[in-house]
Design a protein around this motif. Sequence first.
Motif, short mmCIF file in Angstrom:
data_model
loop_
_atom_site.label_atom_id
_atom_site.label_comp_id
_atom_site.label_asym_id
_atom_site.label_seq_id
_atom_site.Cartn_x
_atom_site.Cartn_y
_atom_site.Cartn_z
N LEU A 1 0.83 -1.21 0.00
CA LEU A 1 0.00 0.00 0.00
C LEU A 1 0.86 1.26 0.00
O LEU A 1 0.49 2.27 -0.62
CB LEU A 1 -0.92 -0.02 1.23
N ASN A 2 2.00 1.22 0.64
CA ASN A 2 2.88 2.39 0.73
C ASN A 2 3.82 2.54 -0.46
O ASN A 2 4.48 3.56 -0.59
CB ASN A 2 3.71 2.33 2.02
N LYS A 3 3.85 1.56 -1.32
CA LYS A 3 4.71 1.63 -2.50
C LYS A 3 4.03 2.48 -3.58
O LYS A 3 2.87 2.25 -3.91
CB LYS A 3 4.98 0.22 -3.01
N PRO A 4 4.71 3.47 -4.16
CA PRO A 4 4.06 4.35 -5.15
C PRO A 4 3.78 3.67 -6.49
O PRO A 4 2.72 3.87 -7.08
CB PRO A 4 5.04 5.51 -5.32
N HIS A 5 4.67 2.84 -6.98
CA HIS A 5 4.49 2.18 -8.28
C HIS A 5 4.52 0.67 -8.07
O HIS A 5 5.46 0.13 -7.51
CB HIS A 5 5.59 2.59 -9.27
N LEU A 6 3.47 0.01 -8.55
CA LEU A 6 3.38 -1.45 -8.40
C LEU A 6 3.34 -2.11 -9.77
O LEU A 6 2.74 -1.59 -10.71
CB LEU A 6 2.14 -1.85 -7.61
N GLU A 7 3.94 -3.27 -9.84
CA GLU A 7 3.85 -4.06 -11.06
C GLU A 7 2.50 -4.75 -11.08
O GLU A 7 1.76 -4.75 -10.11
CB GLU A 7 5.00 -5.08 -11.09
N GLU A 8 2.18 -5.36 -12.20
CA GLU A 8 0.86 -5.96 -12.39
C GLU A 8 0.58 -7.08 -11.37
O GLU A 8 -0.50 -7.14 -10.80
CB GLU A 8 0.78 -6.49 -13.81
N ASP A 9 1.55 -7.96 -11.15
CA ASP A 9 1.33 -9.05 -10.20
C ASP A 9 1.20 -8.53 -8.76
O ASP A 9 0.45 -9.06 -7.95
CB ASP A 9 2.45 -10.10 -10.29
N LYS A 10 1.90 -7.45 -8.43
CA LYS A 10 1.80 -6.85 -7.09
C LYS A 10 0.44 -6.18 -6.90
O LYS A 10 -0.12 -6.19 -5.82
CB LYS A 10 2.91 -5.83 -6.86
N LYS A 11 -0.11 -5.61 -8.00
CA LYS A 11 -1.44 -5.00 -7.92
C LYS A 11 -2.49 -6.06 -7.64
O LYS A 11 -3.43 -5.83 -6.86
CB LYS A 11 -1.77 -4.25 -9.22
N VAL A 12 -2.36 -7.23 -8.29
CA VAL A 12 -3.30 -8.33 -8.05
C VAL A 12 -3.19 -8.79 -6.60
O VAL A 12 -4.21 -9.03 -5.93
CB VAL A 12 -3.01 -9.50 -9.03
N MET A 13 -1.95 -8.87 -6.11
CA MET A 13 -1.75 -9.29 -4.72
C MET A 13 -2.36 -8.27 -3.76
O MET A 13 -3.01 -8.65 -2.78
CB MET A 13 -0.24 -9.43 -4.45
N LEU A 14 -2.23 -6.98 -4.07
CA LEU A 14 -2.81 -5.93 -3.22
C LEU A 14 -4.32 -6.00 -3.25
O LEU A 14 -4.97 -5.84 -2.20
CB LEU A 14 -2.32 -4.55 -3.69
#
Length: 147
Positions: free
Chosen positions: A111-124
Amino acid sequence: MKYLRKWQAGNTEVPSESCGSSKRSQPDTPADGGENSRPDGIKKAKKKRKQAASSSVNMDAFTNAISKMNVGTFNRELLGTQMLEYQREREAAKAKQKEDDRQWQLFMFLLNKPHLEEDKKVMLANLKETFNYMFKYLRIMYLNDQF
């Protein structure tokens, strides 16, 4: 004391010949509890009472005591089983809490990371669904000004 039976002389005849000690028992004196024998002493009387009490033990009481001990053993085994089950449940709850804490830390990190990759967005997104109940509770608390 001379009138008490215990202290009366058992054999008043004095042997005419002195051939040996007078302390030795004479074979012709009655030793089987005759009229002239001394009464039982305290220790002997206690021993007789204990033998009489132990011989009159009720077998029903004994079997009842044994069955109560067996029931107690069964209850201890049941209690031990219940304690093991409780410990297992407690260990499982601790493991679940640890896993929830780990997922929460991962969620806060993502949540605190400004830019997420696609797989990290799915995990979030999955973590948001997991912690959705917490957000609803926080939203209700915030709307009711209970913070």
